[in-house]
Design a protein around this motif. Structure first.
Motif, PDB file in Angstrom:
ATOM      1  N   PRO A 188      42.908  52.525  51.149  1.00 26.74           N
ATOM      2  CA  PRO A 188      43.797  53.297  52.010  1.00 26.74           C
ATOM      3  C   PRO A 188      45.083  53.641  51.261  1.00 26.74           C
ATOM      4  CG  PRO A 188      42.864  51.452  53.220  1.00 26.74           C
ATOM      5  CD  PRO A 188      42.466  51.261  51.788  1.00 26.74           C
ATOM      6  N   ASP A 189      45.613  54.816  51.513  1.00 28.45           N
ATOM      7  CA  ASP A 189      46.800  55.272  50.791  1.00 28.45           C
ATOM      8  C   ASP A 189      47.938  54.264  50.842  1.00 28.45           C
ATOM      9  OD1 ASP A 189      45.283  57.536  50.457  1.00 28.45           O
ATOM     10  OD2 ASP A 189      46.793  58.925  51.235  1.00 28.45           O
ATOM     11  N   ASP A 190      48.118  53.642  52.002  1.00 29.87           N
ATOM     12  CA  ASP A 190      49.255  52.731  52.141  1.00 29.87           C
ATOM     13  C   ASP A 190      49.042  51.397  51.443  1.00 29.87           C
ATOM     14  OD1 ASP A 190      47.430  51.545  53.844  1.00 29.87           O
ATOM     15  OD2 ASP A 190      48.652  51.736  55.654  1.00 29.87           O
ATOM     16  N   GLN A 191      47.868  51.210  50.826  1.00 33.84           N
ATOM     17  CA  GLN A 191      47.609  49.975  50.077  1.00 33.84           C
ATOM     18  C   GLN A 191      47.595  50.189  48.566  1.00 33.84           C
ATOM     19  OE1 GLN A 191      44.179  47.770  51.489  1.00 33.84           O
ATOM     20  NE2 GLN A 191      44.695  48.161  53.638  1.00 33.84           N
ATOM     21  N   LEU A 192      47.864  51.421  48.123  1.00 33.77           N
ATOM     22  CA  LEU A 192      47.802  51.717  46.701  1.00 33.77           C
ATOM     23  C   LEU A 192      48.747  50.826  45.889  1.00 33.77           C
ATOM     24  CD1 LEU A 192      47.520  55.612  46.621  1.00 33.77           C
ATOM     25  CD2 LEU A 192      45.946  54.002  45.521  1.00 33.77           C
ATOM     26  N   GLU A 193      49.975  50.693  46.342  1.00 35.19           N
ATOM     27  CA  GLU A 193      50.944  49.913  45.583  1.00 35.19           C
ATOM     28  C   GLU A 193      50.542  48.439  45.519  1.00 35.19           C
ATOM     29  OE1 GLU A 193      55.717  48.819  45.562  1.00 35.19           O
ATOM     30  OE2 GLU A 193      55.027  50.681  46.468  1.00 35.19           O
ATOM     31  N   THR A 194      50.100  47.900  46.647  1.00 32.50           N
ATOM     32  CA  THR A 194      49.693  46.493  46.679  1.00 32.50           C
ATOM     33  C   THR A 194      48.527  46.232  45.737  1.00 32.50           C
ATOM     34  OG1 THR A 194      50.458  46.265  48.949  1.00 32.50           O
ATOM     35  CG2 THR A 194      48.870  44.640  48.173  1.00 32.50           C
ATOM     36  N   VAL A 195      47.535  47.110  45.773  1.00 28.47           N
ATOM     37  CA  VAL A 195      46.378  46.951  44.898  1.00 28.47           C
ATOM     38  C   VAL A 195      46.794  47.081  43.439  1.00 28.47           C
ATOM     39  CG1 VAL A 195      44.169  47.977  44.222  1.00 28.47           C
ATOM     40  CG2 VAL A 195      44.718  47.679  46.643  1.00 28.47           C
ATOM     41  N   ALA A 196      47.688  48.029  43.164  1.00 26.84           N
ATOM     42  CA  ALA A 196      48.150  48.231  41.789  1.00 26.84           C
ATOM     43  C   ALA A 196      48.846  46.990  41.253  1.00 26.84           C
ATOM     44  CB  ALA A 196      49.086  49.429  41.720  1.00 26.84           C
ATOM     45  N   GLU A 197      49.580  46.307  42.097  1.00 31.05           N
ATOM     46  CA  GLU A 197      50.297  45.108  41.645  1.00 31.05           C
ATOM     47  C   GLU A 197      49.333  44.059  41.093  1.00 31.05           C
ATOM     48  OE1 GLU A 197      52.424  44.177  45.179  1.00 31.05           O
ATOM     49  OE2 GLU A 197      54.197  45.362  44.630  1.00 31.05           O
ATOM     50  N   GLY A 198      48.133  43.979  41.666  1.00 33.76           N
ATOM     51  CA  GLY A 198      47.134  43.045  41.154  1.00 33.76           C
ATOM     52  C   GLY A 198      46.659  43.427  39.760  1.00 33.76           C
ATOM     53  N   TYR A 199      46.426  44.718  39.533  1.00 28.02           N
ATOM     54  CA  TYR A 199      46.033  45.178  38.205  1.00 28.02           C
ATOM     55  C   TYR A 199      47.140  44.912  37.190  1.00 28.02           C
ATOM     56  CZ  TYR A 199      41.853  47.668  39.855  1.00 28.02           C
ATOM     57  OH  TYR A 199      40.635  47.985  40.371  1.00 28.02           O
ATOM     58  N   VAL A 200      48.379  45.207  37.587  1.00 27.95           N
ATOM     59  CA  VAL A 200      49.512  44.984  36.686  1.00 27.95           C
ATOM     60  C   VAL A 200      49.605  43.502  36.315  1.00 27.95           C
ATOM     61  CG1 VAL A 200      52.025  45.036  36.497  1.00 27.95           C
ATOM     62  CG2 VAL A 200      50.806  46.997  37.475  1.00 27.95           C
ATOM     63  N   ALA A 201      49.470  42.628  37.310  1.00 29.01           N
ATOM     64  CA  ALA A 201      49.550  41.187  37.046  1.00 29.01           C
ATOM     65  C   ALA A 201      48.460  40.746  36.079  1.00 29.01           C
ATOM     66  CB  ALA A 201      49.461  40.408  38.352  1.00 29.01           C
ATOM     67  N   ASP A 202      47.252  41.262  36.251  1.00 28.20           N
ATOM     68  CA  ASP A 202      46.161  40.882  35.354  1.00 28.20           C
ATOM     69  C   ASP A 202      46.435  41.349  33.926  1.00 28.20           C
ATOM     70  OD1 ASP A 202      44.752  39.626  37.349  1.00 28.20           O
ATOM     71  OD2 ASP A 202      43.404  41.320  37.731  1.00 28.20           O
ATOM     72  N   MET A 203      46.954  42.564  33.773  1.00 24.55           N
ATOM     73  CA  MET A 203      47.220  43.062  32.425  1.00 24.55           C
ATOM     74  C   MET A 203      48.378  42.310  31.779  1.00 24.55           C
ATOM     75  SD  MET A 203      46.479  47.175  32.535  1.00 24.55           S
ATOM     76  CE  MET A 203      47.156  47.574  34.154  1.00 24.55           C
ATOM     77  N   LEU A 204      49.384  41.974  32.559  1.00 27.24           N
ATOM     78  CA  LEU A 204      50.523  41.240  32.003  1.00 27.24           C
ATOM     79  C   LEU A 204      50.171  39.792  31.694  1.00 27.24           C
ATOM     80  CD1 LEU A 204      53.549  42.608  34.062  1.00 27.24           C
ATOM     81  CD2 LEU A 204      52.747  43.292  31.792  1.00 27.24           C
ATOM     82  N   ALA A 205      49.043  39.312  32.209  1.00 25.69           N
ATOM     83  CA  ALA A 205      48.585  37.960  31.875  1.00 25.69           C
ATOM     84  C   ALA A 205      47.963  37.900  30.483  1.00 25.69           C
ATOM     85  CB  ALA A 205      47.584  37.465  32.917  1.00 25.69           C
ATOM     86  N   ALA A 206      47.701  39.068  29.889  1.00 24.46           N
ATOM     87  CA  ALA A 206      47.177  39.119  28.522  1.00 24.46           C
ATOM     88  C   ALA A 206      48.323  38.976  27.526  1.00 24.46           C
ATOM     89  CB  ALA A 206      46.449  40.445  28.290  1.00 24.46           C
ATOM     90  N   SER A 207      47.997  38.639  26.303  1.00 26.30           N
ATOM     91  CA  SER A 207      49.040  38.591  25.279  1.00 26.30           C
ATOM     92  C   SER A 207      49.517  40.014  24.991  1.00 26.30           C
ATOM     93  CB  SER A 207      48.518  37.953  23.993  1.00 26.30           C
ATOM     94  OG  SER A 207      47.596  38.802  23.342  1.00 26.30           O
ATOM     95  N   PRO A 208      50.776  40.197  24.636  1.00 21.58           N
ATOM     96  CA  PRO A 208      51.278  41.551  24.380  1.00 21.58           C
ATOM     97  C   PRO A 208      50.472  42.297  23.326  1.00 21.58           C
ATOM     98  CG  PRO A 208      53.118  40.030  24.610  1.00 21.58           C
ATOM     99  CD  PRO A 208      51.868  39.193  24.606  1.00 21.58           C
ATOM    100  N   ARG A 209      50.194  41.636  22.202  1.00 29.48           N
ATOM    101  CA  ARG A 209      49.442  42.313  21.140  1.00 29.48           C
ATOM    102  C   ARG A 209      48.005  42.549  21.559  1.00 29.48           C
ATOM    103  NH1 ARG A 209      49.750  39.879  15.161  1.00 29.48           N
ATOM    104  NH2 ARG A 209      51.957  40.325  15.616  1.00 29.48           N
TER     105      ARG A 209
END
Length: 265
Positions: A188-209
């Motif tokens: 749903p459109d109103d859940q886009l930001e919430t769902v995106a936050e999960g993807y961002v958290a997963d990517m930031l859990a990786a090492s920078p390099r």
């Protein structure tokens, strides 16, 4: 540079980039191209920003080129590598692929023409239920082979579906975009930001390099001429990540069943 057609909100190591011309459905003006070119160009040497979320304000992601803005232009066109405005805008998509930060596109409403190309140039795409996308160029008497669409789209959905969309200019709506692999999720459109936050958290859990070199390695492997060429890229990337202290930290964290504490590298 002070931006007027886009906004950039920094949330830790993630930038939330919003196309911000809602009254014009975030259509692409020369000023927006200037600002996006500056923003994505600067990311190449930005150590602090590790992920970019790209979205649109208001009712749409991006309705494509602002035709009225182009018709009203009375100054000289940008040089654009000798191709004027065409080359100036095309370079934005090159910079999106060249920057080491993964780009997550959140698509709602219309994403047409150059706006569709923004979606395709991202690394991950999440669609709202209202999303509808098309290669609008052919509707205007132009070729649909524009702004990287002929490169990105067949690689995402295959030549058959890409041919259909590009030769007809038809819209692809969220359910079919999911079925063809064009997007990873439909929410749903109103859940886009919430769902995106999960993807961002997963990517930031990786090492920078590791995160940077995964984006780079995947981009190179897609066009690799052979398995051996792709594996040569993989071997190079693994050797370069293995010498970082973050590799030892990642191994310790795995064995100790905890979240790793990575350092910038």
């Amino acid at each position: 540079m002070t931006y007027r057609t886009i906004t950039v909100e920094k949330r830790g190591a993630a930038d939330w980039l919003t196309l911000n011309r809602p009254d014009q459905l975030n259509s692409i003006s020369l000023e927006m191209v200037d600002e996006l070119s500056h923003y994505f160009g600067a990311l190449f040497n930005d150590r602090e920003t590790r992920v970019v979320v790209m979205r649109g304000a208001g009712r749409a992601f991006c309705a494509g080129l602002d035709i009225k803005d182009r018709q009203a232009a009375n100054g000289p066109d940008p040089f654009g590598g000798g191709f004027g405005f065409q080359g100036h805008l095309a370079d934005v998509y090159v910079k999106m692929r060249r920057c080491p930060q993964p780009i997550l596109a959140l698509v709602h409403g219309a994403a047409c023409g150059g706006g569709f190309a923004f979606v395709l140039a991202a690394d991950i795409r999440i669609a709202g239920e209202s999303a509808r996308m098309n290669a609008a160029f052919i509707k205007l008497g132009l070729s649909s082979c524009d702004m990287g669409v002929s490169y990105f789209l067949p690689r995402l959905v295959g030549t058959s579906v890409a041919s259909e969309l590009m030769l007809t200019g038809r819209f692809i709506h969220a359910p079919r975009a999911l079925a063809t692999g064009l997007v990873s999720e439909v929410v749903p459109d109103d859940q886009l930001e919430t769902v995106a936050e999960g993807y961002v958290a997963d990517m930031l859990a990786a090492s920078p390099r590791g995160l940077r070199m995964t984006k780079e390695g995947l981009s190179l492997a897609v066009d690799a001429p052979s398995l051996e060429a792709a594996m040569a890229i993989e071997n190079r990337n693994q050797l370069m990540t293995a010498v970082s202290p973050n590799f030892a930290e990642g191994m310790r964290a795995f064995l100790e069943k905890r979240r790793p504490n990575y350092i910038p590298d």
